[in-house]
Design a protein around this motif. Structure first.
Motif, mmCIF file in Angstrom:
data_model
loop_
_atom_site.group_PDB
_atom_site.id
_atom_site.type_symbol
_atom_site.label_atom_id
_atom_site.label_comp_id
_atom_site.label_asym_id
_atom_site.label_seq_id
_atom_site.Cartn_x
_atom_site.Cartn_y
_atom_site.Cartn_z
ATOM 1 N N CYS A 66 1.189 33.091 -7.990
ATOM 2 C CA CYS A 66 2.612 32.784 -7.889
ATOM 3 C C CYS A 66 3.276 33.934 -7.137
ATOM 4 C CB CYS A 66 3.247 32.643 -9.269
ATOM 5 S SG CYS A 66 2.656 31.217 -10.194
ATOM 6 N N LEU A 67 3.851 33.633 -5.994
ATOM 7 C CA LEU A 67 4.488 34.618 -5.130
ATOM 8 C C LEU A 67 5.989 34.337 -5.163
ATOM 9 C CD1 LEU A 67 1.934 34.178 -2.215
ATOM 10 C CD2 LEU A 67 1.777 35.726 -4.171
ATOM 11 N N VAL A 68 6.763 35.270 -5.711
ATOM 12 C CA VAL A 68 8.158 35.004 -6.066
ATOM 13 C C VAL A 68 9.122 35.873 -5.263
ATOM 14 C CG1 VAL A 68 9.807 34.902 -7.976
ATOM 15 C CG2 VAL A 68 7.364 34.491 -8.418
ATOM 16 N N GLU A 69 9.930 35.216 -4.423
ATOM 17 C CA GLU A 69 11.022 35.908 -3.734
ATOM 18 C C GLU A 69 12.280 35.820 -4.588
ATOM 19 O OE1 GLU A 69 11.458 35.442 0.578
ATOM 20 O OE2 GLU A 69 9.787 34.018 0.489
ATOM 21 N N TRP A 70 13.084 36.870 -4.575
ATOM 22 C CA TRP A 70 14.325 36.975 -5.328
ATOM 23 C C TRP A 70 14.102 36.823 -6.842
ATOM 24 C CZ3 TRP A 70 17.852 39.172 -2.451
ATOM 25 C CH2 TRP A 70 17.808 38.981 -1.073
ATOM 26 N N PRO A 71 13.126 37.549 -7.404
ATOM 27 C CA PRO A 71 12.877 37.441 -8.851
ATOM 28 C C PRO A 71 14.033 37.965 -9.698
ATOM 29 C CG PRO A 71 11.633 39.259 -7.917
ATOM 30 C CD PRO A 71 12.240 38.505 -6.761
ATOM 31 N N GLU A 72 14.884 38.801 -9.118
ATOM 32 C CA GLU A 72 16.010 39.328 -9.888
ATOM 33 C C GLU A 72 16.953 38.219 -10.348
ATOM 34 O OE1 GLU A 72 16.785 40.523 -5.498
ATOM 35 O OE2 GLU A 72 15.079 40.095 -6.786
ATOM 36 N N LYS A 73 16.893 37.059 -9.717
ATOM 37 C CA LYS A 73 17.729 35.922 -10.112
ATOM 38 C C LYS A 73 17.256 35.299 -11.427
ATOM 39 C CE LYS A 73 20.434 35.063 -6.441
ATOM 40 N NZ LYS A 73 21.716 34.398 -6.514
ATOM 41 N N ARG A 76 -4.336 39.959 -11.997
ATOM 42 C CA ARG A 76 -2.941 39.511 -12.112
ATOM 43 C C ARG A 76 -2.649 38.477 -11.027
ATOM 44 N NH1 ARG A 76 -3.340 44.689 -13.453
ATOM 45 N NH2 ARG A 76 -2.404 45.348 -15.405
ATOM 46 N N ARG A 77 -1.830 37.493 -11.368
ATOM 47 C CA ARG A 77 -1.571 36.392 -10.443
ATOM 48 C C ARG A 77 -0.098 36.183 -10.104
ATOM 49 N NH1 ARG A 77 -6.005 37.300 -9.519
ATOM 50 N NH2 ARG A 77 -7.842 35.971 -9.696
ATOM 51 N N VAL A 78 0.813 36.870 -10.796
ATOM 52 C CA VAL A 78 2.238 36.704 -10.508
ATOM 53 C C VAL A 78 2.728 37.938 -9.757
ATOM 54 C CG1 VAL A 78 4.546 36.341 -11.465
ATOM 55 C CG2 VAL A 78 2.565 35.248 -12.537
ATOM 56 N N PHE A 79 3.270 37.706 -8.553
ATOM 57 C CA PHE A 79 3.736 38.769 -7.673
ATOM 58 C C PHE A 79 5.232 38.590 -7.434
ATOM 59 C CE2 PHE A 79 -0.715 38.307 -7.038
ATOM 60 C CZ PHE A 79 -1.199 39.545 -6.671
ATOM 61 N N LEU A 80 6.000 39.639 -7.671
ATOM 62 C CA LEU A 80 7.453 39.606 -7.553
ATOM 63 C C LEU A 80 7.869 40.429 -6.349
ATOM 64 C CD1 LEU A 80 8.137 40.382 -11.324
ATOM 65 C CD2 LEU A 80 7.797 38.126 -10.254
ATOM 66 N N PHE A 81 8.539 39.804 -5.391
ATOM 67 C CA PHE A 81 8.909 40.462 -4.138
ATOM 68 C C PHE A 81 10.398 40.785 -4.147
ATOM 69 C CE2 PHE A 81 5.022 38.296 -3.413
ATOM 70 C CZ PHE A 81 4.330 39.080 -2.506
ATOM 71 N N TYR A 82 10.703 42.087 -4.196
ATOM 72 C CA TYR A 82 12.077 42.568 -4.187
ATOM 73 C C TYR A 82 12.369 43.179 -2.827
ATOM 74 C CZ TYR A 82 11.795 42.302 -9.296
ATOM 75 O OH TYR A 82 11.643 41.871 -10.590
ATOM 76 N N GLY A 83 13.581 42.986 -2.346
ATOM 77 C CA GLY A 83 13.984 43.601 -1.083
ATOM 78 C C GLY A 83 15.215 42.902 -0.545
#
Length: 138
Positions: free
Chosen positions: A102-109, A25-32
């Motif tokens: 792909c490292l994604v901050e604020w994916p909830e948006k 897997r290459r897409v990482f979603l960072f929640y916090g």
């Protein structure tokens, strides 16, 4: 999978665990919450991937591209976008479906645009100031 990160010294090991658990897997979603350590953890993951560029949150640029032995690594920060249309306008699909990290901050948006099979990381601050990461495969 839950990972406890007691201090900065534990970041490389935690990053290696996340990458190993993610497999192909290459897409990482960072929640916090703000200050939970999303960007700091992304820096550790980039280091594990062999990125030598300076890693910083792309708050205003929305996406930064880093060079790694695995090819480009894309770091997103969607904190400032107002709608999913902004992500669509920037061509998010070309990144998310490129097969690159792909490292994604604020994916909830951009919740309605997130690909299936992404790795979700939920970062929280523990009472002792360490961090906890809960890893889920979507």
């Amino acid at each position: 999978m839950d990972i406890a990160i007691a201090d900065i010294a534990a970041l490389p090991s935690a990053a290696a665990q996340v990458l190993a658990a993610a497999g192909e897997r290459r897409v990482f979603l960072f929640y916090g919450e703000m200050g939970a350590g999303k960007t700091t953890f992304i820096k550790a993951i980039c280091k594990e991937l062999g990125v030598t560029d300076a890693v910083s949150s792309p708050t205003f640029a929305i996406v930064n591209e880093y060079v790694s032995p695995h090819g480009p690594v894309y770091h997103f920060d969607f904190y400032r976008i107002k709608s999913e249309q902004e992500a669509m306008d920037m061509g998010y699909e070309e990144y998310f479906y490129s097969g690159r990290y792909c490292l994604v901050e604020w994916p909830e948006k951009i919740a309605g645009l997130l690909p299936s099979g992404a790795v979700a990381l939920h970062l929280t601050v523990s009472a002792d100031g360490g961090r906890n990461v809960k890893l889920d495969i979507r």
